[in-house]
Design a protein around this motif. Sequence first.
Motif, PDB file in Angstrom:
ATOM      1  N   HIS A 103       0.834  -1.206   0.000  1.00 41.12           N
ATOM      2  CA  HIS A 103       0.000   0.000   0.000  1.00 41.12           C
ATOM      3  C   HIS A 103       0.864   1.250   0.000  1.00 41.12           C
ATOM      4  CE1 HIS A 103      -2.411   3.223   1.857  1.00 41.12           C
ATOM      5  NE2 HIS A 103      -3.480   2.609   1.376  1.00 41.12           N
ATOM      6  N   LEU A 112      -6.014   2.823  -9.314  1.00 37.52           N
ATOM      7  CA  LEU A 112      -5.436   2.423  -8.023  1.00 37.52           C
ATOM      8  C   LEU A 112      -4.363   3.409  -7.577  1.00 37.52           C
ATOM      9  CD1 LEU A 112      -5.013   0.374  -5.692  1.00 37.52           C
ATOM     10  CD2 LEU A 112      -3.324  -0.755  -7.155  1.00 37.52           C
ATOM     11  N   THR A 113      -3.358   3.630  -8.425  1.00 37.26           N
ATOM     12  CA  THR A 113      -2.177   4.408  -8.040  1.00 37.26           C
ATOM     13  C   THR A 113      -2.532   5.821  -7.579  1.00 37.26           C
ATOM     14  OG1 THR A 113      -0.908   3.169  -9.686  1.00 37.26           O
ATOM     15  CG2 THR A 113       0.097   5.152  -8.797  1.00 37.26           C
ATOM     16  N   LEU A 158      -5.110   5.863  -4.066  1.00 40.16           N
ATOM     17  CA  LEU A 158      -4.633   5.603  -2.704  1.00 40.16           C
ATOM     18  C   LEU A 158      -4.211   6.875  -1.966  1.00 40.16           C
ATOM     19  CD1 LEU A 158      -2.660   2.236  -2.907  1.00 40.16           C
ATOM     20  CD2 LEU A 158      -5.027   2.647  -2.226  1.00 40.16           C
ATOM     21  N   ALA A 173      -6.136  -3.276 -12.002  1.00 40.50           N
ATOM     22  CA  ALA A 173      -5.742  -2.677 -10.724  1.00 40.50           C
ATOM     23  C   ALA A 173      -5.111  -3.721  -9.806  1.00 40.50           C
ATOM     24  CB  ALA A 173      -6.950  -2.030 -10.050  1.00 40.50           C
ATOM     25  N   TRP A 185      -1.440  -3.835  -7.982  1.00 44.98           N
ATOM     26  CA  TRP A 185      -1.276  -4.154  -6.553  1.00 44.98           C
ATOM     27  C   TRP A 185      -0.258  -5.273  -6.352  1.00 44.98           C
ATOM     28  CZ3 TRP A 185      -2.755  -1.954  -2.078  1.00 44.98           C
ATOM     29  CH2 TRP A 185      -2.678  -2.712  -0.900  1.00 44.98           C
ATOM     30  N   GLY A 234     -11.675  -0.793 -10.703  1.00 41.37           N
ATOM     31  CA  GLY A 234     -10.387  -0.415 -10.130  1.00 41.37           C
ATOM     32  C   GLY A 234     -10.505   0.299  -8.799  1.00 41.37           C
ATOM     33  N   VAL A 252     -10.602  -2.703  -5.804  1.00 36.70           N
ATOM     34  CA  VAL A 252      -9.177  -2.858  -5.487  1.00 36.70           C
ATOM     35  C   VAL A 252      -8.704  -1.732  -4.568  1.00 36.70           C
ATOM     36  CG1 VAL A 252      -6.835  -3.114  -6.387  1.00 36.70           C
ATOM     37  CG2 VAL A 252      -8.774  -4.046  -7.662  1.00 36.70           C
ATOM     38  N   ALA A 253      -8.794  -0.487  -5.033  1.00 40.43           N
ATOM     39  CA  ALA A 253      -8.264   0.627  -4.249  1.00 40.43           C
ATOM     40  C   ALA A 253      -8.959   0.739  -2.892  1.00 40.43           C
ATOM     41  CB  ALA A 253      -8.402   1.931  -5.034  1.00 40.43           C
ATOM     42  N   ASN A 284      -8.545  -2.648  -0.611  1.00 40.43           N
ATOM     43  CA  ASN A 284      -7.188  -2.847  -0.094  1.00 40.43           C
ATOM     44  C   ASN A 284      -6.766  -1.731   0.848  1.00 40.43           C
ATOM     45  OD1 ASN A 284      -5.991  -5.371  -1.261  1.00 40.43           O
ATOM     46  ND2 ASN A 284      -6.710  -4.431  -3.143  1.00 40.43           N
TER      47      ASN A 284
END
Length: 265
Positions: free
Chosen positions: A21, A98-99, A102, A179, A183, A248, A252-253, A256
């Motif tokens: 993360h 995702l990137t 976060l 995504a 990860w 995504g 995922v984001a 997680n």
Amino acid sequence: MEQEELAEAEERAAISPTVVHETIRKEGEEELRRPVSALGWSGLAAGLSMGFSLVAEGLLRDQLPDVSWRPLISKFGYSVGFLIVVLGRQQLFTENTLTAILPLLQNWSLGKLGQVARLWLTVLITNLLGAFLFAWVVGNTDVFNPGTRATFTEIGRAAADHPFWTLLIRGVFAGWLIALMVWLLPAAETAKVSIIVIITFLVGLGEFSHIIAGSVEVLYLVSTGALSFSKYLLGYMVPTLIGNILGGVMLVAALNHAQVVAGKK
């Protein structure tokens, strides 16, 4: 236990979700600070590079016999564009579900939201511009023979000929998988190529709708006059984009991030 054995156990221990993360979050912070021009050129390069997924799949499909197992081989070509983009560190929109998210989830603010919107819009527009330029060149020149161009048309029709909700749901799966790939990469070490190939092969084999790779395929139809731009825009781009973002960001984001935050309590 000896000190050397403890050190070896430490090295062999799986990387924790918190480390993954934080690695992705820091990368996201760096991307959010990049100037629009840098993001734009990188996004354009990624859109052009994704065209090689269509080319590689089309060439493999064109050379293989028309039998039931042909997709099991030809869909490996779908991974080529992703390999170029990810290993070349080019900006791909679906990676940023995702990137870039976060850092926003970690420190929510209107300023951060504005940075995410700036990055998303820049990368999406330039990705699609690159995809269109690649599709136009392939569709309007003699780079490939008529048989291969006919195969590109078949691939494009297979991507586009679905109802709105089918494309949206398939887009969720594609956004989810891409995504997830992002990860997984920080812990992959020497297995990065394998992870990229396996995940993107699954996206291609499942015919899940990806906003950039799929746009190259469908824009090929637009560039050759086989499909109107409005049908691409409303019939493919909109549902696929919505699905990719949902897959995504939400699957995922957000999930997680939630597990990491819960683990710190």
